[in-house]
Every structure is written in structure tokens, then in C-alpha cells.
Motif scaffolding. Sequence first.
Motif, PDB file in Angstrom:
ATOM      1  N   GLU A  19       0.915  -1.167  -0.135  1.00 38.44           N
ATOM      2  CA  GLU A  19      -0.104   0.200  -0.001  1.00 38.44           C
ATOM      3  C   GLU A  19       0.896   1.291   0.053  1.00 38.44           C
ATOM      4  O   GLU A  19       0.509   2.234  -0.641  1.00 38.44           O
ATOM      5  N   LEU A  20       2.028   1.307   0.640  1.00 37.85           N
ATOM      6  CA  LEU A  20       2.813   2.396   0.886  1.00 37.85           C
ATOM      7  C   LEU A  20       4.092   1.891   0.747  1.00 37.85           C
ATOM      8  O   LEU A  20       4.534   1.149   0.815  1.00 37.85           O
ATOM      9  N   ILE A  21       5.151   3.001   0.056  1.00 34.98           N
ATOM     10  CA  ILE A  21       6.572   2.957   0.184  1.00 34.98           C
ATOM     11  C   ILE A  21       7.291   3.790   1.251  1.00 34.98           C
ATOM     12  O   ILE A  21       6.797   4.849   1.256  1.00 34.98           O
ATOM     13  N   VAL A  22       8.165   2.924   1.889  1.00 35.06           N
ATOM     14  CA  VAL A  22       8.855   3.832   2.870  1.00 35.06           C
ATOM     15  C   VAL A  22      10.497   3.734   2.264  1.00 35.06           C
ATOM     16  O   VAL A  22      10.904   2.728   2.117  1.00 35.06           O
ATOM     17  N   SER A  23      10.743   5.036   2.132  1.00 36.82           N
ATOM     18  CA  SER A  23      12.210   5.032   1.381  1.00 36.82           C
ATOM     19  C   SER A  23      13.248   6.264   2.029  1.00 36.82           C
ATOM     20  O   SER A  23      12.529   7.427   2.212  1.00 36.82           O
ATOM     21  N   PRO A  24      14.358   6.072   1.982  1.00 33.93           N
ATOM     22  CA  PRO A  24      15.243   6.954   2.053  1.00 33.93           C
ATOM     23  C   PRO A  24      15.219   8.002   1.051  1.00 33.93           C
ATOM     24  O   PRO A  24      14.925   7.315  -0.114  1.00 33.93           O
ATOM     25  N   PHE A  25      15.695   8.991   1.241  1.00 35.17           N
ATOM     26  CA  PHE A  25      15.509  10.073  -0.144  1.00 35.17           C
ATOM     27  C   PHE A  25      16.317  11.420   0.056  1.00 35.17           C
ATOM     28  O   PHE A  25      15.975  11.980   0.981  1.00 35.17           O
ATOM     29  N   ASP A  43      15.804  -0.124   1.176  1.00 37.21           N
ATOM     30  CA  ASP A  43      16.880   0.045   2.004  1.00 37.21           C
ATOM     31  C   ASP A  43      17.711   1.271   1.812  1.00 37.21           C
ATOM     32  O   ASP A  43      17.572   1.812   0.670  1.00 37.21           O
ATOM     33  N   THR A  44      18.571   1.623   2.733  1.00 38.31           N
ATOM     34  CA  THR A  44      19.608   2.603   2.487  1.00 38.31           C
ATOM     35  C   THR A  44      20.702   2.291   1.538  1.00 38.31           C
ATOM     36  O   THR A  44      20.968   1.094   1.887  1.00 38.31           O
ATOM     37  N   VAL A  45      21.115   3.155   0.868  1.00 40.20           N
ATOM     38  CA  VAL A  45      22.265   2.727  -0.010  1.00 40.20           C
ATOM     39  C   VAL A  45      23.184   3.470  -0.044  1.00 40.20           C
ATOM     40  O   VAL A  45      22.936   4.960   0.479  1.00 40.20           O
ATOM     41  N   PRO A  46      24.673   3.454  -0.453  1.00 39.76           N
ATOM     42  CA  PRO A  46      25.548   4.258  -0.384  1.00 39.76           C
ATOM     43  C   PRO A  46      25.888   5.375  -1.502  1.00 39.76           C
ATOM     44  O   PRO A  46      26.598   6.060  -1.762  1.00 39.76           O
ATOM     45  N   TYR A  47      24.570   5.198  -2.359  1.00 36.07           N
ATOM     46  CA  TYR A  47      24.516   6.174  -3.530  1.00 36.07           C
ATOM     47  C   TYR A  47      23.428   7.184  -3.302  1.00 36.07           C
ATOM     48  O   TYR A  47      22.459   7.072  -2.859  1.00 36.07           O
ATOM     49  N   GLY A  48      23.903   8.368  -3.905  1.00 32.52           N
ATOM     50  CA  GLY A  48      22.577   9.442  -3.520  1.00 32.52           C
ATOM     51  C   GLY A  48      21.796   9.951  -4.803  1.00 32.52           C
ATOM     52  O   GLY A  48      21.576  11.196  -5.234  1.00 32.52           O
ATOM     53  N   TYR A  49      21.449   8.835  -5.717  1.00 35.30           N
ATOM     54  CA  TYR A  49      20.578   9.222  -6.685  1.00 35.30           C
ATOM     55  C   TYR A  49      19.404   8.971  -6.644  1.00 35.30           C
ATOM     56  O   TYR A  49      18.622   7.813  -6.502  1.00 35.30           O
ATOM     57  N   GLY A  50      18.672   9.984  -6.528  1.00 36.84           N
ATOM     58  CA  GLY A  50      17.068   9.947  -5.958  1.00 36.84           C
ATOM     59  C   GLY A  50      16.136   9.881  -6.996  1.00 36.84           C
ATOM     60  O   GLY A  50      15.068   9.440  -6.941  1.00 36.84           O
ATOM     61  N   ARG A  51      16.666  10.446  -8.399  1.00 33.61           N
ATOM     62  CA  ARG A  51      15.840  10.566  -9.513  1.00 33.61           C
ATOM     63  C   ARG A  51      16.597  10.088 -10.579  1.00 33.61           C
ATOM     64  O   ARG A  51      17.835  10.089 -10.745  1.00 33.61           O
ATOM     65  N   GLY A  98      18.695  12.031   2.358  1.00 36.91           N
ATOM     66  CA  GLY A  98      19.009  12.350   3.694  1.00 36.91           C
ATOM     67  C   GLY A  98      17.672  12.480   4.169  1.00 36.91           C
ATOM     68  O   GLY A  98      17.924  12.304   5.517  1.00 36.91           O
ATOM     69  N   ASP A  99      16.638  12.278   3.843  1.00 31.35           N
ATOM     70  CA  ASP A  99      15.173  12.202   4.375  1.00 31.35           C
ATOM     71  C   ASP A  99      14.957  10.694   4.371  1.00 31.35           C
ATOM     72  O   ASP A  99      15.320   9.840   3.666  1.00 31.35           O
ATOM     73  N   TYR A 100      13.679  10.611   4.964  1.00 29.70           N
ATOM     74  CA  TYR A 100      13.006   9.235   5.043  1.00 29.70           C
ATOM     75  C   TYR A 100      11.531   9.766   4.571  1.00 29.70           C
ATOM     76  O   TYR A 100      10.649  10.280   5.534  1.00 29.70           O
ATOM     77  N   LEU A 101      10.899   8.878   3.571  1.00 29.92           N
ATOM     78  CA  LEU A 101       9.573   9.226   3.189  1.00 29.92           C
ATOM     79  C   LEU A 101       8.930   8.119   3.276  1.00 29.92           C
ATOM     80  O   LEU A 101       9.048   6.955   3.041  1.00 29.92           O
ATOM     81  N   VAL A 102       7.409   8.388   3.467  1.00 33.54           N
ATOM     82  CA  VAL A 102       6.293   7.378   3.043  1.00 33.54           C
ATOM     83  C   VAL A 102       5.504   8.169   2.049  1.00 33.54           C
ATOM     84  O   VAL A 102       4.828   9.087   2.125  1.00 33.54           O
ATOM     85  N   LEU A 103       5.225   7.134   1.096  1.00 39.09           N
ATOM     86  CA  LEU A 103       4.688   7.603  -0.044  1.00 39.09           C
ATOM     87  C   LEU A 103       3.645   6.489  -0.292  1.00 39.09           C
ATOM     88  O   LEU A 103       3.699   5.369  -0.181  1.00 39.09           O
TER      89      LEU A 103
END
Length: 374
Positions: free
Chosen positions: A3-9, A73-81, A11-16
Motif C-alpha cells: 500500500e505504501l512505500i517507505v524509502s530514504p531520499f 533499504d538505505t544505499v551508499p549512493y545519492g541518486y534519488g531521481r 537524507g530524508d525518510y519518506l512515506v509515499l
Amino acid sequence: MYELIVSPFLGDYLVLKPGDSKGLKVPEHRYLELQQAATSDVAVPEWLCRPVLRHWDLDLSGQNASTALLVRDTVPYGYGRASYEVNMACNWECPHCYLGLKEDAGMEWADRERLLRLLRDAGVLWFQITGGEPTIDRQFPAVYSLAYELGMMIEVLTNGSRLHNPLLLSLLTERRPYRLTLSLYGATEESYDQLTQRRGAWKAFRRGVDAALEAGLPVELSVIVTRDNEHEIDAMYDLANSFGVRTREYNNMTPTYFGSGETLSVQALTRGDERGVFTGCDAGHTSLHVDPLGMASICKVARDKQFPVLTEGLAGLSKLGGIADQALLRQGGCSGCQLSEQCSTCMPLAQRYRQADAPLGSYCQHTPKEVTTP
């Protein structure tokens, strides 16, 4: 299905919630709690159920967290888009298209699957699927479905011509994108078919947009203004407003991505020069683009330095930041420009204009506007 996605983005943590561009932000310790809950046989925590019910009218009370939540999961890469051209083919032949000559080329499914998983592992949460016309690609449904299953929030750029297809419509309603951006090329059948150079294009667009709206999909319109249709710009906006959706305008014609200038001949005489001051962008640092053959670049425009992302993998993405920094430096005739702080054109795009031998005023403030209209 979740139903929902919980994800790092970034530096933040989003519920979408798929299908909605607005979400909730949670602190890191709550993200870690949800990550643990999603791997255990426990209910969705009540502290999350309450805001979710208020925000989306979605009742998760008592539901198992492992099925209701997809926690990335958190990942060591910063590509959000990321954006991905599934093809360069199109069923229209618009003269303003930045792709220039359109070729029906793309990867086999195994490579597309690897690409999507790699982008997920790079941290990509907001994912734009484009083309060409993506919905005519035979593997579009599979690409879309896997991106959705991997927990990506999806936008599709389309001309809308196939949205009335029952199978495609079913896919998009069951696995909702957060945005469907449709291009509007005219207010009448005559002007629409003339600009797209395809008889029946107008009817296909109307069937598609009507089907998408009836299905309640999150449609936005991009009003394309060129020399061929600027005489009915008011009618185009009247039509767009009648759909009751968000609308934006695209009127600055640019050279093709490889630097040919035939697209500039259709620049509208009464529009353009509406870009804001360019103050930098996240290209190459937190976002990237991948073409149909799996070549990664910092964005859709700056493709001079691409690399095969499937060959080089996640480690190859470390190149993009340096490529971006170099690409944005003032070069050639722009070096030392005294108006650079007011410039509205990024350097990669300025280079495309120069390659195309475009009139200086189409991308530079040094030439008076009235002299530079193509």
C-alpha cells in the motif's frame, strides 16, 4: 501488493503512496522501526496508521506491515531521481522533437531488468519513463510493472495516443503513476494532425485523455506551442482548462540532443524567452538519465560523455558528478561572460545551440530579443 512505500531520499525518510506526489516525512528512528516491522509478522505501527488515515483516507490498522509496506533499504549512493528513455521511436512526427531522427532501438528484457534493479540499488525513488513514445514500446508494460514492484514512484511522459487501450489502462489504474504528463499539440483536429504530421492523431489523443481522466489517473498537460499552432494558443488553454488538470507550457524550441538545428525553425514568434535564471541543477549528482541502449549521462541534454551503465555498474555512477561539474563550466564564447549571473541557459544546452549554428539571441542575452526570433 504493498500500500505504501517507505524509502530514504537524499537524507530524508519518506512515506509515499503510489499515485500521489505528496507524502509524509518520518525521522530516521521511525524509518528503522518500519524496516524492522516489514521483516516481522507484526501490524503496521499505530503511530503511522493515524497520519496515513488523515492524509490518504487509508486505514492500515491491524494490517501486516510486511504486506502493507514496501520498505526500501538505505544505499551508499545519492541518486534519488532518474529518467529512462525506453525507446526513441514515436507514432508522431513532430518537427520540434529534440530526438531528431527517431530509431526503434532498445535493449532486450534481461538488460532492462538489470538496469531497473541497478537504478533501485542506486537509490532512485522518483522515476520518469519517457521516449520517443514509451507506450508503443512492446516492453513498456514489463518495464513499468517492475519499476513499480521495486518501489519507484513513476511518471510517464506520453502523447496519450494509447491510453484508451484496455490492457494499458488497467495497468495504470491498478499500479498508479504519480503523474501522467500528456503533450497537447493543438486545439482542433486540423492543427493537431498538422503538427504531429499524422492523420488521426487528434482523435487518438482525445480518446486517450478522456479514458485517463475517466479512470481518475493523475493527468497533467504540457501545452506545446510552436509556429504551427500559436494562432490558437487561447483555444488550447481553453481546452486544457476544460479537462480540469494542471497545465504548463513548453514553447522554447531547442536543437536536437546531438546538435542539429532543424527543430528551431518552428519556434513560435510570440512565445519563448520565458526560462528563469539558471542557478545550477542536480544533474549527475542526485539524478541521471539512461538512453534506450543503456548509456548513462547526467541528463537528457548533456550526452557528450556517456558510459554503458550495465557494463560499469554502480561503481560507474561515481563518474557522473565530475562529468556534471565539468559540463556546467562556462566554455567557449561564454567564458568570462558578464551576464552569466542572469543567464537562463545551462552550458550543455548552450553548446547544443552553438553546434546547431543557432541565432545567438535564441539562447544568449547579448542579442536584443527582437533581432533573434527564428
